[in-house]
Design a protein around this motif. Structure first.
Motif, PDB file in Angstrom:
ATOM      1  N   THR A 141       0.838  -1.206   0.000  1.00 44.59           N
ATOM      2  CA  THR A 141       0.000   0.000   0.000  1.00 44.59           C
ATOM      3  C   THR A 141       0.866   1.247   0.000  1.00 44.59           C
ATOM      4  N   LEU A 148       0.900   4.157  -2.843  1.00 45.90           N
ATOM      5  CA  LEU A 148       0.434   5.509  -2.512  1.00 45.90           C
ATOM      6  C   LEU A 148       1.553   6.546  -2.444  1.00 45.90           C
ATOM      7  N   CYS A 149       2.757   6.102  -2.111  1.00 45.76           N
ATOM      8  CA  CYS A 149       3.853   7.053  -1.864  1.00 45.76           C
ATOM      9  C   CYS A 149       5.155   6.604  -2.534  1.00 45.76           C
TER      10      CYS A 149
END
Length: 84
Positions: A11, A15-16
């Motif tokens: 995740t 996301l980053c």
């Protein structure tokens, strides 16, 4: 089936991606500076053993034993429980 840590990591990567790139840059800087303990500290506990194994051949004796102790201590704390 992925572990909760693997799910969280996936995740985070999704996301980053810039954060992942920053971590890689900091790790490379630590290696260039021969700050091997600092390099290992930039890895999550469960990833320190693989990180240690990647650099063990280049470590001077003094750093080898310090890094091995750091890695070993962390393994005892972060070892996953048995899978059911």
């Amino acid at each position: 089936m992925p572990t909760p840590a693997e799910l969280a990591e996936a995740t985070l990567k999704a996301l980053c991606p810039e954060l992942i790139a920053q971590q890689a840059k900091r790790r490379a800087e630590k290696l260039r500076a021969r700050d091997y303990e600092g390099y290992l500290f930039l890895h999550d506990g469960h990833k320190r053993l693989p990180a240690f194994l990647e650099i063990e051949r280049v470590l001077p004796d003094k750093d080898f034993w310090k890094c091995l102790a750091l890695t070993w201590d962390n393994i005892e704390v972060s070892a996953p429980g048995p899978k059911h």
